[in-house]
Each structure stands twice: as structure tokens, then as C-alpha cells.
Design an enzyme around this catalytic site. Structure first.
Site, short mmCIF file in Angstrom:
data_model
loop_
_atom_site.label_atom_id
_atom_site.label_comp_id
_atom_site.label_asym_id
_atom_site.label_seq_id
_atom_site.Cartn_x
_atom_site.Cartn_y
_atom_site.Cartn_z
N CYS A 2 6.23 2.70 6.41
CA CYS A 2 5.58 1.53 6.97
C CYS A 2 6.62 0.49 7.37
O CYS A 2 7.74 0.49 6.89
CB CYS A 2 4.61 0.92 5.96
SG CYS A 2 3.08 1.85 5.81
N GLU A 105 5.28 0.44 1.08
CA GLU A 105 4.26 1.32 1.64
C GLU A 105 2.90 0.87 1.12
O GLU A 105 2.81 0.28 0.03
CB GLU A 105 4.50 2.78 1.26
CG GLU A 105 5.83 3.35 1.69
CD GLU A 105 5.96 3.53 3.19
OE1 GLU A 105 4.99 3.26 3.93
OE2 GLU A 105 7.04 3.95 3.64
#
Length: 228
Positions: A2, A105
Site C-alpha cells: 500500500c 498495510e
């Protein structure tokens, strides 16, 4: 991976982890960076080599070639394709290390919102991420189209419960070789494909959902709220 990371140590701490003898041209400042929640399109302190000098420069996170204006600007590049991708061909030879303290994440655990996790090295050392980019020239300074991407690999099962992709993280020895202009493109590809740090080198834990707000900063964002 991410798109969120932390850089809170000073650039000299990151350089010390590399143990490179090169003279440092530091354009990233001497104070602790103290950025706990860095999002794409923002500048990130990057390490790269030009000639005999190690350069520390703030560079925009994200890059695309000039002919790809109709595409979303990527922040990462898949290790399985990057060395032979037409998209990244222009910057594949221009290697850098993105030194970070951790990345984040988000995991769907069945609640109303995804739960953020912080991922860092178990030994507390800086995370040295293999990267490529259009990088500032030491003599000419930053360019309008400078930018970089972090190379990512499959998490290979060890981190799949958090995310199926993660940065290619190199040991200091391999990071020095990655930065060395004498390292061939073929060798760099093999390093990225096969010699990144294993999942066992990392730990992860839940952190405050406030990290999801890109305007939030501060050390409270990297403190565990409960251990896995």
C-alpha cells in the site's frame, strides 16, 4: 504494498546503515526527517550514486514516462516485469535506495473499516528498499519530471495475511552493490528477483486507524495498539 510509509530518522542514520565510504552530497537536511505518514506524490528522501558521490535527495514518490500521460502514475514496480518493461525502460538503469523506517498495510478483518498494520524490520534497522527513478543530477539540480518507484515482490506466503506484495528490501551489502553504477543491469535484476530479505526479517502489528488520514503526523501513529 500500500502507498504509505514512514521516514523519521535523520538521513545520516540511513547513510550509516549503508556503511558507504563515498562522500555524501546531502540535499535532504541534517535533522531527523520526522515524517510518520508519507503518501504517494510527496517527496521522499532517496539515496543514489553519481560518479564517486552518494547523493541524498528529496524525490517525488511516483513516476511515469512522458508518453504515458493517460495512465495513472505508479508508485511501485513489480520485480517480475520491471527489468523488461517498456514502461520502466528509461529508468531501469537508474537505481536508488529508498531508506524507510516502516511501511503500512490495511487488512479487512470484518469491521466497518480496514485495520492498518505497521511493518518494520525485527532488528530495528532501516528498511533499504530497492528503487529506480528519474533522479536529480548533482550538477544541474532537481528536474521537473524527477520521480521514483519502489520495486515490489510477491510476499511468498510469509506476509500474505497482511498483503500479497511487499518492497524488495536489501541488506546493506546488497544495497551498496545495487547502488554501484558498475553493477550490471542483469546482476541488478537477479538481486531484485532472488536476494531480497525474507518475510522472517520483518514484524508487524496493528496501529491507530488515524494513520489513514494523510494529514495526520506524529509518533503516535507508529505505536502498536495490540500485538499479533
Amino acid at each position: 504494498m500500500c502507498g504509505r510509509l514512514s521516514q523519521y530518522r535523520g538521513i545520516h542514520d540511513f547513510v550509516a546503515a549503508l556503511s558507504m565510504p563515498n562522500a555524501l552530497a546531502n540535499n535532504a537536511g541534517d535533522q531527523p526527517i520526522e515524517r510518520y505518514n508519507v503518501a504517494p506524490t510527496n517527496q521522499v528522501a532517496l539515496l543514489h550514486v553519481q560518479g564517486e558521490r552518494l547523493l541524498a535527495d528529496p524525490v517525488r514518490w511516483g513516476w511515469r514516462p512522458h508518453w504515458a500521460r493517460d495512465r495513472v502514475t505508479p508508485i511501485n514496480a513489480r520485480v517480475e516485469k520491471v527489468a523488461h518493461s517498456a514502461f520502466f525502460r528509461a529508468i531501469w538503469p537508474h537505481r536508488a535506495i529508498t531508506p524507510i523506517d516502516n511501511w503500512f498495510e490495511w487488512v479487512d478483518e470484518g469491521g466497518p473499516k480496514k485495520q492498518p498494520y505497521l511493518i518494520r524490520r525485527r532488528d530495528g534497522a532501516p528498511v533499504l528498499c530497492a528503487s529506480i527513478g528519474q533522479l536529480p543530477d548533482a550538477d544541474e539540480g532537481p528536474g521537473e519530471h524527477d520521480g521514483f518507484v519502489i520495486i515490489t515482490a510477491d510476499s511468498a506466503g510469509g506476509m500474505v495475511d497482511i498483503h500479497d506484495r511487499r518492497p524488495v528490501v536489501l541488506t546493506p551489502e546488497l544495497a551498496r552493490e545495487w547502488l554501484d553504477p558498475a553493477t550490471s543491469k542483469a546482476r541488478a535484476e537477479q538481486m531484485a528477483l532472488h536476494q531480497g530479505e525474507p518475510s522472517t526479517a520483518f514484524e508487524w502489528f496493528k496501529v491507530d486507524p488515524a494513520v489513514g488520514n494523510v494529514r495526520k503526523q506524529g509518533p503516535e501513529l507508529i505505536r502498536p495498539i495490540s500485538r499479533r
